[in-house]
Design an enzyme around this catalytic site. Structure first.
Site, PDB file in Angstrom:
ATOM      1  CB  SER A  30      -0.934  -0.012   1.211  1.00 45.02           C
ATOM      2  OG  SER A  30      -0.183  -0.138   2.403  1.00 45.02           O
ATOM      3  CG  ASP A  81       9.347  -3.117  -1.236  1.00 42.89           C
ATOM      4  OD1 ASP A  81       8.157  -2.752  -1.113  1.00 42.89           O
ATOM      5  OD2 ASP A  81       9.681  -4.310  -1.339  1.00 42.89           O
ATOM      6  N   GLY A  82       8.365  -0.769   0.663  1.00 41.60           N
ATOM      7  CA  GLY A  82       7.893  -0.619   2.035  1.00 41.60           C
ATOM      8  C   GLY A  82       8.420  -1.742   2.908  1.00 41.60           C
ATOM      9  CB  ALA A  83       9.613  -2.577   5.734  1.00 39.19           C
ATOM     10  CE  LYS A  94      10.469  -5.684   1.307  1.00 43.55           C
ATOM     11  NZ  LYS A  94       9.144  -5.045   1.252  1.00 43.55           N
ATOM     12  CD  GLU A 103       8.228  -7.102  -1.387  1.00 43.17           C
ATOM     13  OE1 GLU A 103       7.214  -6.414  -1.524  1.00 43.17           O
ATOM     14  OE2 GLU A 103       8.605  -7.548  -0.295  1.00 43.17           O
TER      15      GLU A 103
HETATM   16  O1  LIG Z   1       4.828  -8.472   0.546  1.00 41.33           O
HETATM   17  C1  LIG Z   1       4.681  -7.284   0.753  1.00 41.33           C
HETATM   18  C2  LIG Z   1       5.754  -6.333   1.024  1.00 41.33           C
HETATM   19  O2  LIG Z   1       6.865  -6.854   1.670  1.00 41.33           O
HETATM   20  C3  LIG Z   1       5.362  -4.970   1.550  1.00 41.33           C
HETATM   21  O3  LIG Z   1       6.428  -4.119   1.252  1.00 41.33           O
HETATM   22  C4  LIG Z   1       5.102  -4.902   3.028  1.00 41.33           C
HETATM   23  O4  LIG Z   1       4.152  -5.869   3.393  1.00 41.33           O
HETATM   24  C5  LIG Z   1       4.611  -3.500   3.455  1.00 41.33           C
HETATM   25  O5  LIG Z   1       3.395  -3.237   2.854  1.00 41.33           O
HETATM   26  P1  LIG Z   1       2.522  -1.981   3.214  1.00 41.33           P
HETATM   27  O6  LIG Z   1       3.207  -0.779   2.641  1.00 41.33           O
HETATM   28  O7  LIG Z   1       1.188  -2.238   2.559  1.00 41.33           O
HETATM   29  O8  LIG Z   1       2.390  -1.932   4.712  1.00 41.33           O
END
Ligand SMILES: O=C[C@H](O)[C@H](O)[C@H](O)COP(=O)(O)O
Length: 218
Positions: A30, A81-83, A94, A103
């Protein structure tokens, strides 16, 4: 700022790490969705992107960003990327969205990993967020037994198949004091494709959105 506003703020802040005429490594989730939206606004300044999931590929294509196969690209200047969790040592968990393996591959190719989070993801010790482990389906029960031996409490993520056709075990109740060691140990279990600890190759920069602005940890 609410959490979505923070995600948007940190995604916008990551744009400055995108180099002119480059191919950008793009994560999943997200927070990254906001980054993809911001990237679309400067799409004429980049060559395109390499994606880490079907979901991100679809979003980028819809917005007119060219998506390249990783095998056709030698190097990526940056991976954004997020985490699910990140420490001050820039180690991460992740895979909350099941995209961890691709990823990790795209991150490995990039010169710089920029992790974008809101401050709810910052932790002192990894492990409160259940650790995702991608597993070849026939190995699921064996791997689960091995994870119990490591002190975890694995739970099968029912109804989820990864982009690679595998399953996910979410490992609860781990206090990950040695992330690099545990990352390697879990990856050595037969049947594990990869696990969601990103410590061997952690982030180079963490951008973290707070109520007062975006902090940079580098
Ligand atoms: O598999 C998903 C990834 O590792 C995402 O980067 C992680 O889950 C963070 O997602 P979000 O930004 O939705 O919290």
């Amino acid at each position: 700022m609410d959490q979505n506003e923070k995600k948007q703020a940190v995604a916008n802040a990551a744009i400055k790490y995108v180099e002119q005429d480059s191919i950008v490594g793009v994560g999943t989730g997200s927070t990254v969705n906001y980054f993809i939206d911001a990237l679309a606004k400067i799409k004429h300044n980049i060559e395109g992107a390499v994606s880490s999931s079907t979901a991100s590929t679809e979003r980028m294509k819809k917005l007119g960003i060219e998506v390249f196969d990783l095998n056709s690209v030698d190097q990526l200047s940056v991976y954004i990327d997020g985490a699910d969790e990140v420490t001050d040592h820039k180690h991460m968990i992740k895979g909350g969205g099941a995209a961890l393996t691709q990823e990790k591959i795209v991150a490995a190719v990039a010169k710089k990993f920029v992790c974008i989070v809101d401050d709810s993801k910052r932790v002192g010790v990894l492990g409160k967020f259940p650790l995702p482990v991608e597993v070849i389906p026939m190995a699921r029960s064996y791997v689960a037994r091995e994870l119990v031996k490591l002190g975890g409490d694995p739970v099968y993520r029912e109804g989820v198949t990864t982009d690679n056709g595998n399953v996910i075990l979410d490992v609860h109740n781990l206090e990950i004091l040695n992330p690099r060691e545990l990352e390697q140990q879990i990856n050595n279990i037969a049947g594990v494709v990869t696990n969601g600890i990103f410590a061997m190759r952690g982030a180079d920069v963490v951008l973290s959105a707070t109520d007062t602005g975006v902090e940079t940890l580098d």
